[in-house]
Every structure is written in C-alpha cells, then in structure tokens.
Design an enzyme around this catalytic site. Sequence first.
Site, PDB file in Angstrom:
ATOM      1  N   ASP A  13      -3.963  -1.132   2.617  1.00 58.73           N
ATOM      2  CA  ASP A  13      -3.210  -0.863   3.849  1.00 58.73           C
ATOM      3  C   ASP A  13      -1.941  -0.053   3.617  1.00 58.73           C
ATOM      4  OD1 ASP A  13      -5.136  -2.366   5.169  1.00 58.73           O
ATOM      5  OD2 ASP A  13      -4.015  -4.226   4.875  1.00 58.73           O
ATOM      6  N   GLY A  15      -1.637   3.112   3.993  1.00 59.08           N
ATOM      7  CA  GLY A  15      -1.550   4.264   4.906  1.00 59.08           C
ATOM      8  C   GLY A  15      -2.506   5.375   4.479  1.00 59.08           C
ATOM      9  N   LYS A  16      -3.596   4.982   3.835  1.00 58.17           N
ATOM     10  CA  LYS A  16      -4.557   5.977   3.321  1.00 58.17           C
ATOM     11  C   LYS A  16      -5.143   6.818   4.450  1.00 58.17           C
ATOM     12  CE  LYS A  16      -6.746   2.494   1.461  1.00 58.17           C
ATOM     13  NZ  LYS A  16      -5.762   1.409   1.551  1.00 58.17           N
ATOM     14  N   ASN A  38     -14.770  -3.779   5.140  1.00 61.34           N
ATOM     15  CA  ASN A  38     -13.556  -4.563   4.876  1.00 61.34           C
ATOM     16  C   ASN A  38     -12.331  -3.661   5.047  1.00 61.34           C
ATOM     17  OD1 ASN A  38     -14.393  -3.083   2.609  1.00 61.34           O
ATOM     18  ND2 ASN A  38     -13.812  -4.631   1.117  1.00 61.34           N
ATOM     19  N   ALA A  39     -12.522  -2.349   4.903  1.00 60.16           N
ATOM     20  CA  ALA A  39     -11.434  -1.385   5.072  1.00 60.16           C
ATOM     21  C   ALA A  39     -11.117  -1.194   6.545  1.00 60.16           C
ATOM     22  CB  ALA A  39     -11.843  -0.046   4.462  1.00 60.16           C
ATOM     23  N   GLY A  40      -9.873  -0.876   6.830  1.00 58.83           N
ATOM     24  CA  GLY A  40      -9.456  -0.490   8.181  1.00 58.83           C
ATOM     25  C   GLY A  40      -8.415   0.596   8.012  1.00 58.83           C
ATOM     26  N   HIS A  41      -8.788   1.828   8.286  1.00 60.47           N
ATOM     27  CA  HIS A  41      -7.897   2.968   8.061  1.00 60.47           C
ATOM     28  C   HIS A  41      -7.458   3.533   9.408  1.00 60.47           C
ATOM     29  CE1 HIS A  41      -9.703   3.651   3.776  1.00 60.47           C
ATOM     30  NE2 HIS A  41      -9.190   2.452   3.953  1.00 60.47           N
ATOM     31  N   THR A 130     -12.437 -10.696   3.934  1.00 64.36           N
ATOM     32  CA  THR A 130     -12.553 -10.246   5.328  1.00 64.36           C
ATOM     33  C   THR A 130     -13.823 -10.800   5.976  1.00 64.36           C
ATOM     34  OG1 THR A 130     -13.739  -8.273   4.606  1.00 64.36           O
ATOM     35  CG2 THR A 130     -11.343  -8.078   4.809  1.00 64.36           C
ATOM     36  N   GLN A 223      -9.137  -0.066   0.078  1.00 63.44           N
ATOM     37  CA  GLN A 223      -8.369  -1.139  -0.586  1.00 63.44           C
ATOM     38  C   GLN A 223      -7.291  -0.525  -1.495  1.00 63.44           C
ATOM     39  OE1 GLN A 223     -12.173  -1.646  -0.797  1.00 63.44           O
ATOM     40  NE2 GLN A 223     -11.722  -2.286   1.260  1.00 63.44           N
ATOM     41  N   LYS A 330       5.943   4.764   5.031  1.00 66.37           N
ATOM     42  CA  LYS A 330       6.675   3.757   5.804  1.00 66.37           C
ATOM     43  C   LYS A 330       8.132   3.598   5.372  1.00 66.37           C
ATOM     44  CE  LYS A 330       3.590   0.906   8.059  1.00 66.37           C
ATOM     45  NZ  LYS A 330       2.826  -0.293   8.347  1.00 66.37           N
ATOM     46  N   SER A 412       6.228   9.763   4.151  1.00 68.87           N
ATOM     47  CA  SER A 412       5.841   9.454   5.521  1.00 68.87           C
ATOM     48  C   SER A 412       6.904   8.579   6.171  1.00 68.87           C
ATOM     49  CB  SER A 412       4.489   8.737   5.504  1.00 68.87           C
ATOM     50  OG  SER A 412       4.120   8.354   6.799  1.00 68.87           O
ATOM     51  N   VAL A 413       7.318   8.972   7.375  1.00 73.29           N
ATOM     52  CA  VAL A 413       8.391   8.242   8.073  1.00 73.29           C
ATOM     53  C   VAL A 413       7.966   7.780   9.468  1.00 73.29           C
ATOM     54  CG1 VAL A 413      10.323   9.218   6.784  1.00 73.29           C
ATOM     55  CG2 VAL A 413       9.401  10.496   8.722  1.00 73.29           C
TER      56      VAL A 413
HETATM   57  P1  GDP Z   1      -4.894   2.075   5.223  1.00 74.23           P
HETATM   58  O1  GDP Z   1      -5.867   0.950   5.192  1.00 74.23           O
HETATM   59  O2  GDP Z   1      -4.326   2.355   3.868  1.00 74.23           O
HETATM   60  O3  GDP Z   1      -5.443   3.313   5.871  1.00 74.23           O
HETATM   61  O4  GDP Z   1      -3.671   1.583   6.117  1.00 74.23           O
HETATM   62  P2  GDP Z   1      -3.773   0.794   7.517  1.00 74.23           P
HETATM   63  O5  GDP Z   1      -4.221   1.719   8.563  1.00 74.23           O
HETATM   64  O6  GDP Z   1      -4.517  -0.477   7.355  1.00 74.23           O
HETATM   65  O7  GDP Z   1      -2.259   0.370   7.719  1.00 74.23           O
HETATM   66  C1  GDP Z   1      -1.225   1.286   7.731  1.00 74.23           C
HETATM   67  C2  GDP Z   1      -0.462   1.138   9.060  1.00 74.23           C
HETATM   68  O8  GDP Z   1       0.793   1.792   8.966  1.00 74.23           O
HETATM   69  C3  GDP Z   1      -1.166   1.791  10.228  1.00 74.23           C
HETATM   70  O9  GDP Z   1      -0.920   1.044  11.384  1.00 74.23           O
HETATM   71  C4  GDP Z   1      -0.505   3.171  10.333  1.00 74.23           C
HETATM   72  O10 GDP Z   1      -0.557   3.715  11.648  1.00 74.23           O
HETATM   73  C5  GDP Z   1       0.899   2.834   9.942  1.00 74.23           C
HETATM   74  N1  GDP Z   1       1.650   3.898   9.258  1.00 74.23           N
HETATM   75  C6  GDP Z   1       1.196   4.809   8.362  1.00 74.23           C
HETATM   76  N2  GDP Z   1       2.230   5.531   7.871  1.00 74.23           N
HETATM   77  C7  GDP Z   1       3.340   5.071   8.460  1.00 74.23           C
HETATM   78  C8  GDP Z   1       4.736   5.387   8.342  1.00 74.23           C
HETATM   79  O11 GDP Z   1       5.154   6.233   7.562  1.00 74.23           O
HETATM   80  N3  GDP Z   1       5.597   4.665   9.109  1.00 74.23           N
HETATM   81  C9  GDP Z   1       5.179   3.696   9.967  1.00 74.23           C
HETATM   82  N4  GDP Z   1       6.103   3.044  10.666  1.00 74.23           N
HETATM   83  N5  GDP Z   1       3.884   3.365  10.106  1.00 74.23           N
HETATM   84  C10 GDP Z   1       2.976   4.037   9.346  1.00 74.23           C
HETATM   85  P1  IMO Z   2      -7.975  -0.999   3.356  1.00 69.98           P
HETATM   86  O1  IMO Z   2      -8.964   0.030   2.884  1.00 69.98           O
HETATM   87  C1  IMO Z   2      -6.118  -4.879   2.585  1.00 69.98           C
HETATM   88  C2  IMO Z   2      -8.655  -7.947   0.762  1.00 69.98           C
HETATM   89  C3  IMO Z   2      -8.981  -9.180   1.570  1.00 69.98           C
HETATM   90  C4  IMO Z   2      -9.092 -10.195   0.466  1.00 69.98           C
HETATM   91  C5  IMO Z   2      -9.731  -9.421  -0.664  1.00 69.98           C
HETATM   92  C6  IMO Z   2     -11.241  -9.583  -0.785  1.00 69.98           C
HETATM   93  O2  IMO Z   2      -7.788  -1.031   4.813  1.00 69.98           O
HETATM   94  O3  IMO Z   2      -6.704  -0.900   2.568  1.00 69.98           O
HETATM   95  P2  IMO Z   2     -13.295  -8.674   0.659  1.00 69.98           P
HETATM   96  O4  IMO Z   2     -13.618  -8.830   2.115  1.00 69.98           O
HETATM   97  O5  IMO Z   2     -13.136  -7.248   0.239  1.00 69.98           O
HETATM   98  O6  IMO Z   2     -14.204  -9.430  -0.237  1.00 69.98           O
HETATM   99  O7  IMO Z   2     -11.845  -9.379   0.498  1.00 69.98           O
HETATM  100  O8  IMO Z   2      -9.439  -8.050  -0.414  1.00 69.98           O
HETATM  101  N1  IMO Z   2      -8.997  -6.656   1.400  1.00 69.98           N
HETATM  102  C7  IMO Z   2      -8.093  -5.810   1.902  1.00 69.98           C
HETATM  103  N2  IMO Z   2      -6.759  -5.926   2.044  1.00 69.98           N
HETATM  104  N3  IMO Z   2      -6.734  -3.736   2.942  1.00 69.98           N
HETATM  105  C8  IMO Z   2      -8.063  -3.583   2.788  1.00 69.98           C
HETATM  106  O9  IMO Z   2      -8.699  -2.414   3.011  1.00 69.98           O
HETATM  107  C9  IMO Z   2      -8.815  -4.668   2.292  1.00 69.98           C
HETATM  108  N4  IMO Z   2     -10.136  -4.878   2.033  1.00 69.98           N
HETATM  109  C10 IMO Z   2     -10.221  -6.085   1.479  1.00 69.98           C
HETATM  110  O10 IMO Z   2      -7.966  -9.481   2.487  1.00 69.98           O
HETATM  111  O11 IMO Z   2      -7.807 -10.563   0.035  1.00 69.98           O
HETATM  112 MG    MG Z   3      -6.200  -0.901   6.129  1.00 71.83          MG
END
Ligand code: GDP
Ligand code: IMO
Ligand code: MG
Length: 425
Positions: A13, A15-16, A38-41, A130, A223, A330, A412-413
């Site tokens: 998480d 910010g990929k 399991n990912a959420g981008h 997840t 991840q 962030k 990133s800000v």
């Molecule tokens: P990922 O799994 O690595 O793609 O990251 P996630 O999407 O799970 O979580 C990152 C969160 O931070 C998302 O809600 C983005 O919209 C937010 N985000 C990304 N870059 C920035 C930043 O520079 N500042 C702020 N405030 N939010 C950001």
């Molecule tokens: P992105 O790509 C954050 C964590 C789960 C748990 C562990 C194992 O959005 O960064 P799993 O379901 O993979 O067997 O869970 O890994 N986890 C993540 N944490 N971001 C993710 O993906 C994750 N995918 C799995 O919370 O601790």
């Molecule tokens: Mg994520």
Amino acid sequence: MSKTVLIGSQWGDEGKGKIIDVLTANADWVVRYQGGNNAGHTVEIGDQKYVLHLTPSGILRESCKCVIGNGLVVDLIGLMSELTELTERGIKLEGRLFISDRAHIVLHYHKAIDGTKEGNLEKGKKIGTTKRGIGPCYMDKADRIGLRMGDILEADFLDRVREMAISKNGVIEAMGGEALNVDEMVAEIAEAADYLKPFICDTIPILHKAVKDDDEILFEGAQGVMLDVDFGTYPFVTSSSTGAGGAPAGSGVPPNAIDRVVGIVKAYTTRVGEGPFPTELFDDMGAHIAQVGHEFGATTGRPRRCGWFDAVVAKYSAMVGGINEWALMKLDVLDAVETIKVCVAYECDGERLDSVPASISKLQRCKPVYEDFKGWNTPTTDCTCWDELPEQAKKYVEYIEAITGVKVAILSVGPKRASTMLLDR
Ligand code: GDP
Ligand code: IMO
Ligand code: MG
C-alpha cells in the site's frame, strides 16, 4: 526504452498504483507478475477513483497494453467483475489485456480454506490474510495440482474443477469449515471462464517481442518486500516473491532485460494484517497519520497500522530488491507533524542491529532507535517542483536519501496525478 520494475518496499500500500499510472504516460506495457486480488492499487484521475486488484494499473491509459503474467493467481470471478466494471466505466479492453495461460486459478475452495485456516488459528498466530485464497492457491501450484488459465481452453476444464472441488470439500470439512456447493461453484466458474477466454494467451512471446522491439515496459509489483515469502517477516507474509526478483520469474522476461528498479516507500510506514512492525505507533500520532493519510485497506477496508519511517526496512528492501531509486510517497501526510521520527537502527537484547533479522521473535523484541527531525508545518500538496517545497521538507527527503543510500527520483504529495514530482536535481 527502459524495462522498469516498481516494487513496494515496506508492507504494501505504498502507492504503487499511483506511480504506475503516472509513469504509464510513456509506457507501452504494464505487467503484473505476482500476487492476486489481495492487492488493491488505487489510481485517482480527476474526480474518478479506480481500485485495481488484478488488472495492471496501465489499463487506464488507452495507449498502454497490459499483461497478467504467469506468476499471478487469478480469481476468475474477481477478475470478471473488475473487468466488467472497467468496461462500464468506458475502459476498452480488447487488444489491450493479455492473460498468461500459465497463471494459476484461484477457486472457491482456496478462499474457503484460507478463511477457515485463519479462523482456526489462535490470536498471535493469525496472519491476518485478505482471505482471497492466495496462500492455498500458491500451495496447489507448488504441489503441482493447480489449475491454470490455459486449462480453461481445454474441453475437460469444468470436469477438472468439479473433481478438485469434491476432493477439497473433504479438506475443508476436516478443518471444521463448511463444504461448498459444487454445482453452484461449477456454474459460477463456467460463466467467468467463458467471459475471460478471449484474453487468455501465451504472453511470453508477446513480451519477448516487446523487449526485442525495445518497448517501454513497467513491471507492477504487488504487496511489498516485507511481505515477500523469502525476505519478509515470515510467516507474517504473503505467498509470492514480491521483490524485483519476482518479475522475471512471474513474467518470463529474463533478468538481464531489466535495467531499473524503483522502490516505492511512504514517508512513514503502514502495515495491514498481523505481524511485527517495530516503528508502529499506538498513540495520537499514529491516529493522526491514519486519519490524514486515509489509511484503510483498498481491498479489505481494514484500518492500516501506522508508524514512523523505518530506514532499516528501507535499506534492507533496497539491498534485496536492487533498488536504484525511490518513489517517496505521501510526504503531505506529515505536513502538520511538529517532530518527525525516523528509525535508523534497532536495539535488541543489548545489541544494535542495522538489518532486519530473520527471527520473528527477535524482530518482535527489537526497539527502534530514533532520530528526531523537525517538521515543516506547511502544506506541500500544491507544490509542483522541488523549489516550491518548504526547506525542511527538502531536508527530510535528503535525509532519507542519505540514510538509505538511494536517491529519491519521484516525490508524491497527494493522491492525484498532478501531485507528483519527477525530481531532476
Ligand atoms: P498500492 O497498493 O501500493 O497501490 O497503494 P494503495 O492504493 O493501497 O494505497 C495508497 C493510498 O494512498 C491510495 O488511497 C492513494 O490514492 C493514496 N496516495 C498515493 N499517493 C499519495 C500521496 O502522495 N499523498 C496522499 N495523501 N495520498 C496518496
Ligand atoms: P498491495 O498490492 C498490504 C497482507 C495481508 C496479510 C498478508 C498475507 O495493495 O500493496 P494474503 O491474503 O496475501 O495471504 O495476506 O499480506 N497483504 C497486503 N497488505 N497491501 C497488499 O497489497 C497486501 N496483500 C496482502 O494483510 O498481512
Ligand atoms: Mg494497496
């Protein structure tokens, strides 16, 4: 043209999704190579927000083609619903999305086993997965009993699904879980498999041609290194190779074709799920970061645990990931923090540690050694270039570069595309 791997360098998480989206302005291909839904981008474009779980984040730029590589575990129903939503939102998929026939399939029983196993574990032993069936699906892959995307194209696919489901029902029941309705499951899988059929192909020659043509390719890690099955905080990890090494294994593009690795880190640290987290904050500061950073899981909605930037983790990730540059995310979340702390080492049993120990009990005993850093107390989210940043914010970026030994190339800000600086200092 470069072949760049982008990897999360903390616990996910970072910010990929956002960085992939920014960099796809110039990319021909985006390739996912491991993990599953399991990912959420998250990608925010104007007033539109997208959360991608299996589809590479490049799908949002029409000029970009996307590959779901052999290293993934694909939840057919999850992917069908994601693609249906994207289509409804006007995203064209035809001729742009290629799913490897070698990728493994997550079926209902993988999710049931994941959930039942987690439910049976006592507190302290739970991983906090997840529950998307990721571990059980990779187990079947390693056990050589998994079903692959290419199997969908064979006449006996549904018979094989049925046969596996009947056998796995025995496993689920032995674990104390509830057996699945096999007929219902097969019907759901048949529908999703039919929907996905046109996208399934051998992605390896496609990617080799892209390499030969010198296309710009981005590999989108999921991840983060600290969740890597080898290098992470085992057993509190996911079940795939999340680092740069996963990219060749999970795409078929050879390692010597890759010329750049970008590590993505937040200006602080978060973790969702169980497991050690040395710089975790349990006080008002942790709550402040969680609130300002909107730190809730993009897949499960669970609150993310928050803490200070851990340079031991970042250095370790850079070392095992071969990271050439950071994307530091962030920074704006720290805008109102008076004193920022950075963990520069751990102290464990009277000893100073500069790297992440393998032993989980040792890591749990580690106390962070902090250095204090004066905050900048000024909003940064409207800054568009290095010169516009408050002096103290610049110093923080330079400090992170100095202690990790890796340059920050992207800053990133804010969540939007515009709140990104490609630094050229
Ligand atoms: P990922 O799994 O690595 O793609 O990251 P996630 O999407 O799970 O979580 C990152 C969160 O931070 C998302 O809600 C983005 O919209 C937010 N985000 C990304 N870059 C920035 C930043 O520079 N500042 C702020 N405030 N939010 C950001
Ligand atoms: P992105 O790509 C954050 C964590 C789960 C748990 C562990 C194992 O959005 O960064 P799993 O379901 O993979 O067997 O869970 O890994 N986890 C993540 N944490 N971001 C993710 O993906 C994750 N995918 C799995 O919370 O601790
Ligand atoms: Mg994520």
